[in-house]
Design a protein around this motif. Sequence first.
Motif, PDB file in Angstrom:
ATOM      1  N   SER A   1      20.051 -89.973  34.621  1.00  0.00           N
ATOM      2  CA  SER A   1      20.283 -89.526  33.239  1.00  0.00           C
ATOM      3  C   SER A   1      19.902 -88.072  33.006  1.00  0.00           C
ATOM      4  CB  SER A   1      19.473 -90.376  32.271  1.00  0.00           C
ATOM      5  OG  SER A   1      19.468 -91.696  32.691  1.00  0.00           O
ATOM      6  N   TYR A   2      18.699 -87.686  33.485  1.00  0.00           N
ATOM      7  CA  TYR A   2      18.227 -86.334  33.191  1.00  0.00           C
ATOM      8  C   TYR A   2      19.083 -85.285  33.868  1.00  0.00           C
ATOM      9  CZ  TYR A   2      14.186 -88.370  31.005  1.00  0.00           C
ATOM     10  OH  TYR A   2      13.394 -89.059  30.162  1.00  0.00           O
ATOM     11  N   ILE A   3      19.574 -85.611  35.080  1.00  0.00           N
ATOM     12  CA  ILE A   3      20.400 -84.636  35.794  1.00  0.00           C
ATOM     13  C   ILE A   3      21.703 -84.393  35.039  1.00  0.00           C
ATOM     14  CG2 ILE A   3      21.671 -84.225  37.947  1.00  0.00           C
ATOM     15  CD1 ILE A   3      19.408 -85.582  39.394  1.00  0.00           C
ATOM     16  N   TYR A   4      22.318 -85.474  34.514  1.00  0.00           N
ATOM     17  CA  TYR A   4      23.544 -85.290  33.738  1.00  0.00           C
ATOM     18  C   TYR A   4      23.276 -84.394  32.536  1.00  0.00           C
ATOM     19  CZ  TYR A   4      24.762 -89.532  36.295  1.00  0.00           C
ATOM     20  OH  TYR A   4      24.973 -90.463  37.260  1.00  0.00           O
ATOM     21  N   LEU A   5      22.124 -84.670  31.897  1.00  0.00           N
ATOM     22  CA  LEU A   5      21.775 -83.947  30.679  1.00  0.00           C
ATOM     23  C   LEU A   5      21.600 -82.463  30.972  1.00  0.00           C
ATOM     24  CD1 LEU A   5      21.324 -84.821  27.829  1.00  0.00           C
ATOM     25  CD2 LEU A   5      18.892 -84.970  28.290  1.00  0.00           C
ATOM     26  N   ILE A   6      20.813 -82.183  32.018  1.00  0.00           N
ATOM     27  CA  ILE A   6      20.566 -80.783  32.379  1.00  0.00           C
ATOM     28  C   ILE A   6      21.890 -80.121  32.766  1.00  0.00           C
ATOM     29  CG2 ILE A   6      19.437 -79.274  34.055  1.00  0.00           C
ATOM     30  CD1 ILE A   6      17.214 -81.506  34.166  1.00  0.00           C
ATOM     31  N   GLY A   7      22.714 -80.845  33.534  1.00  0.00           N
ATOM     32  CA  GLY A   7      24.012 -80.314  33.952  1.00  0.00           C
ATOM     33  C   GLY A   7      24.876 -79.946  32.754  1.00  0.00           C
ATOM     34  N   ALA A   8      24.889 -80.823  31.748  1.00  0.00           N
ATOM     35  CA  ALA A   8      25.727 -80.574  30.571  1.00  0.00           C
ATOM     36  C   ALA A   8      25.257 -79.328  29.835  1.00  0.00           C
ATOM     37  CB  ALA A   8      25.689 -81.788  29.655  1.00  0.00           C
ATOM     38  N   TYR A   9      23.926 -79.218  29.617  1.00  0.00           N
ATOM     39  CA  TYR A   9      23.423 -78.041  28.896  1.00  0.00           C
ATOM     40  C   TYR A   9      23.650 -76.771  29.698  1.00  0.00           C
ATOM     41  CZ  TYR A   9      21.349 -80.631  25.084  1.00  0.00           C
ATOM     42  OH  TYR A   9      21.191 -81.404  23.977  1.00  0.00           O
ATOM     43  N   PHE A  10      23.511 -76.888  31.022  1.00  0.00           N
ATOM     44  CA  PHE A  10      23.734 -75.724  31.880  1.00  0.00           C
ATOM     45  C   PHE A  10      25.176 -75.231  31.743  1.00  0.00           C
ATOM     46  CE2 PHE A  10      25.068 -74.068  36.054  1.00  0.00           C
ATOM     47  CZ  PHE A  10      24.233 -72.956  36.104  1.00  0.00           C
ATOM     48  N   LEU A  11      26.131 -76.197  31.726  1.00  0.00           N
ATOM     49  CA  LEU A  11      27.536 -75.812  31.600  1.00  0.00           C
ATOM     50  C   LEU A  11      27.813 -75.158  30.247  1.00  0.00           C
ATOM     51  CD1 LEU A  11      29.217 -78.849  33.322  1.00  0.00           C
ATOM     52  CD2 LEU A  11      29.399 -76.491  34.033  1.00  0.00           C
ATOM     53  N   PHE A  12      27.146 -75.666  29.206  1.00  0.00           N
ATOM     54  CA  PHE A  12      27.307 -75.028  27.894  1.00  0.00           C
ATOM     55  C   PHE A  12      26.787 -73.600  27.938  1.00  0.00           C
ATOM     56  CE2 PHE A  12      27.713 -79.255  25.761  1.00  0.00           C
ATOM     57  CZ  PHE A  12      28.898 -78.951  25.116  1.00  0.00           C
ATOM     58  N   LEU A  13      25.639 -73.449  28.615  1.00  0.00           N
ATOM     59  CA  LEU A  13      25.017 -72.127  28.705  1.00  0.00           C
ATOM     60  C   LEU A  13      25.962 -71.137  29.382  1.00  0.00           C
ATOM     61  CD1 LEU A  13      22.202 -70.784  28.167  1.00  0.00           C
ATOM     62  CD2 LEU A  13      21.771 -71.118  30.595  1.00  0.00           C
ATOM     63  N   ILE A  14      26.546 -71.533  30.535  1.00  0.00           N
ATOM     64  CA  ILE A  14      27.426 -70.572  31.210  1.00  0.00           C
ATOM     65  C   ILE A  14      28.698 -70.316  30.408  1.00  0.00           C
ATOM     66  CG2 ILE A  14      26.537 -70.842  33.568  1.00  0.00           C
ATOM     67  CD1 ILE A  14      28.881 -72.579  34.207  1.00  0.00           C
ATOM     68  N   THR A  15      29.100 -71.303  29.587  1.00  0.00           N
ATOM     69  CA  THR A  15      30.266 -71.039  28.735  1.00  0.00           C
ATOM     70  C   THR A  15      29.952 -69.905  27.768  1.00  0.00           C
ATOM     71  OG1 THR A  15      30.489 -73.420  28.724  1.00  0.00           O
ATOM     72  CG2 THR A  15      32.051 -72.194  27.416  1.00  0.00           C
ATOM     73  N   PHE A  16      28.712 -69.923  27.225  1.00  0.00           N
ATOM     74  CA  PHE A  16      28.384 -68.888  26.253  1.00  0.00           C
ATOM     75  C   PHE A  16      28.174 -67.534  26.923  1.00  0.00           C
ATOM     76  CE2 PHE A  16      27.572 -72.425  23.387  1.00  0.00           C
ATOM     77  CZ  PHE A  16      28.231 -71.930  22.279  1.00  0.00           C
ATOM     78  N   ILE A  17      27.700 -67.550  28.167  1.00  0.00           N
ATOM     79  CA  ILE A  17      27.446 -66.265  28.839  1.00  0.00           C
ATOM     80  C   ILE A  17      28.744 -65.657  29.369  1.00  0.00           C
ATOM     81  CG2 ILE A  17      26.252 -65.150  30.755  1.00  0.00           C
ATOM     82  CD1 ILE A  17      24.050 -67.253  30.434  1.00  0.00           C
TER      83      ILE A  17
ATOM     84  N   GLY B   1      31.813 -66.824  28.772  1.00  0.00           N
ATOM     85  CA  GLY B   1      32.957 -67.362  28.028  1.00  0.00           C
ATOM     86  C   GLY B   1      34.025 -66.335  27.719  1.00  0.00           C
ATOM     87  N   ASP B   2      35.250 -66.813  27.671  1.00  0.00           N
ATOM     88  CA  ASP B   2      36.406 -65.960  27.448  1.00  0.00           C
ATOM     89  C   ASP B   2      37.214 -66.605  26.336  1.00  0.00           C
ATOM     90  OD1 ASP B   2      38.365 -64.171  27.684  1.00  0.00           O
ATOM     91  OD2 ASP B   2      39.205 -64.959  29.555  1.00  0.00           O
ATOM     92  N   LYS B   3      37.723 -65.778  25.427  1.00  0.00           N
ATOM     93  CA  LYS B   3      38.406 -66.347  24.276  1.00  0.00           C
ATOM     94  C   LYS B   3      39.903 -66.506  24.559  1.00  0.00           C
ATOM     95  CE  LYS B   3      38.409 -65.955  19.312  1.00  0.00           C
ATOM     96  NZ  LYS B   3      37.885 -65.306  18.147  1.00  0.00           N
ATOM     97  N   ARG B   4      40.370 -67.753  24.437  1.00  0.00           N
ATOM     98  CA  ARG B   4      41.810 -67.996  24.612  1.00  0.00           C
ATOM     99  C   ARG B   4      42.302 -68.923  23.528  1.00  0.00           C
ATOM    100  NH1 ARG B   4      43.042 -69.243  30.934  1.00  0.00           N
ATOM    101  NH2 ARG B   4      41.627 -67.679  31.734  1.00  0.00           N
ATOM    102  N   HIS B   5      43.393 -68.607  22.930  1.00  0.00           N
ATOM    103  CA  HIS B   5      43.982 -69.411  21.861  1.00  0.00           C
ATOM    104  C   HIS B   5      42.944 -69.788  20.813  1.00  0.00           C
ATOM    105  CE1 HIS B   5      47.182 -69.529  24.649  1.00  0.00           C
ATOM    106  NE2 HIS B   5      46.600 -70.377  25.461  1.00  0.00           N
ATOM    107  N   GLY B   6      42.089 -68.873  20.467  1.00  0.00           N
ATOM    108  CA  GLY B   6      41.149 -69.109  19.376  1.00  0.00           C
ATOM    109  C   GLY B   6      39.914 -69.896  19.732  1.00  0.00           C
ATOM    110  N   ALA B   7      39.767 -70.323  20.991  1.00  0.00           N
ATOM    111  CA  ALA B   7      38.568 -71.074  21.349  1.00  0.00           C
ATOM    112  C   ALA B   7      37.888 -70.400  22.542  1.00  0.00           C
ATOM    113  CB  ALA B   7      38.933 -72.503  21.703  1.00  0.00           C
ATOM    114  N   ILE B   8      36.551 -70.350  22.478  1.00  0.00           N
ATOM    115  CA  ILE B   8      35.822 -69.767  23.616  1.00  0.00           C
ATOM    116  C   ILE B   8      35.471 -70.912  24.539  1.00  0.00           C
ATOM    117  CG2 ILE B   8      33.943 -68.219  24.266  1.00  0.00           C
ATOM    118  CD1 ILE B   8      33.504 -67.883  21.199  1.00  0.00           C
ATOM    119  N   ASN B   9      36.370 -71.329  25.405  1.00  0.00           N
ATOM    120  CA  ASN B   9      36.004 -72.446  26.265  1.00  0.00           C
ATOM    121  C   ASN B   9      36.429 -72.218  27.706  1.00  0.00           C
ATOM    122  OD1 ASN B   9      38.670 -72.667  25.745  1.00  0.00           O
ATOM    123  ND2 ASN B   9      38.581 -74.677  24.803  1.00  0.00           N
TER     124      ASN B   9
END
Lengths: 414, 143
Positions: free
Chosen positions: A118-134, A136-144
Amino acid sequence: MKRLLSQSPRNLLFLFQVLGITLLLINKGRATDRLTLGIVAGLILVIYLSNYILTKISKGDNYIFLITTMLASIGIIMIYRINEGLGIKQLVWISMGIILFFFTYFIVKKIRIWEKLSYIYLIGAYFLFLITFIFGDKRHGAINWVNIGNFSFQPSEIIKVLLIFILSSYYSNKERWKEFNKYSSYYLMGIVYSFIALLFLQRDLGTAMLFYIIFAAIQFIYEDDRKLIFINIALIVVFGILGYLLFDHVKIRFQAWINPWRYIERQGYQITQSLFAIAEGGFFGKGLGLGHPDFIPVVYTDFIFSAICEEMGIFTGIGIIMLFMIFVYRGFKIAIAQRNEFYRILALGISILFGAQSFIILGGVIKMIPLTGLTLPFISYGGSSILSSFTALGILQVCSEEIKSKEELDEAGD
Amino acid sequence: MYNILALLFKYIFIIIIYLFIFSIIRLIYLDISGMKYQSLDDKAYLKLINRKDSLPFKIEEYYIIDKELTFGRHGDNDIVVKDPYVSKKHFKIVEDEDEYYLEDLGSSNGTYLNGDKIYDIVKLNDGDIIKAGQIEFLFVNRK
């Protein structure tokens, strides 16, 4: 010919692919290079063989892979017709997707510790969000989108699979978690809401909605604390209204949905073009290569369904919806038959994922619900989407088999 | 020329897609209808008393007794259960002239009929309870 048409879906799929490719090659006119032909022939062969091999190696469900390869074939034919280059790329993505499907199937089947991570999934998810924000590239109105070198991918496609794993690992051990902390399901809800908030900040409304639907459905089925379900519904209503009042991009989507004709030049352009295309096609469509699907913006990802309806007809559109319905039905049946709690919730989550995702985008392009950008699983163009969909499919394939507990495996050993 | 082909093919595509859907639905239907929904009237059968989902191994709700029925952990038996308290060959039920007899096959934890351990062949009556390991069966014979 008659034998080929005799009710084996595998042969029908093969026939469909061969005819589609023949027509496309005639349409493009000039001689296509050998590499493309090689990839096409290879993929058709791989799909046919995979469907055959799967019945031999897997004791589980034989239909889900068949249905998805049919959907993928319809998608490829349409994408190749709209844009040759993207079509070839899509061929490569689908081939990689099938490899990934078998890879996931064997990995998930062999390793048996998934419910404890469970914790690994959780950390993985937050990590992926973090790299999206760092990155991240804007396409079609969404930074994803994240670009690393030449390679770009959509982290939210991975996070949605991780979300299902988080929910399954929590609810399959909920007694232990409740013992550990009485309010653990409140924490879980907080975590899911934090995901949704982060997606909202990325302006990825479709994925945010998808996350909420998956969470709400699994919570509704497995949460003992029924009060929490009402809290969940009340919260989303409050946040929905707040989001509408505070954020312009939500308001625009909503207005474009209520009356796209008033904003036909800007916000409503996509949706009106999509409606024109569907109407133009009629019941049997214009015929492949004879319509104008390129009038719709981002036609090869979000609006692929409108393009299919225009050139192959509403009947094909209804066929696609029926294929998704059979797929989700099989998914629920797999979940009901599965005895292992963890894999059961996993199967349920994946079925809801595909059902909800196709509903959100199909509803969006036909103006049934407000339009939010999501890919149509297996049909739309897109590497991340195809790969994550085939990964999820591989997991579902494992869930469709009888999962032996550790004691039973020892028993069989001697 | 191409236009005619395209017009022709669009109908063929739709036909193939629907045949595909139809053939899958047909296969699923055969799959579902293949499941056992035999009528249990005028047959002797064992009914599981335990709640099926409380047992951590695969077991059916009903077992119809046809001439002979063996029970055990080994794969050759008619009823195979992976219960550690069940022996490889645990008990068998034999039919003889419309009567049913229960026999223990030398199991280590024994077979119990209505709570008493059995040592010899015993005749079964409708409503008897057979216990082996954690599993309890109700014997039903309404002939």
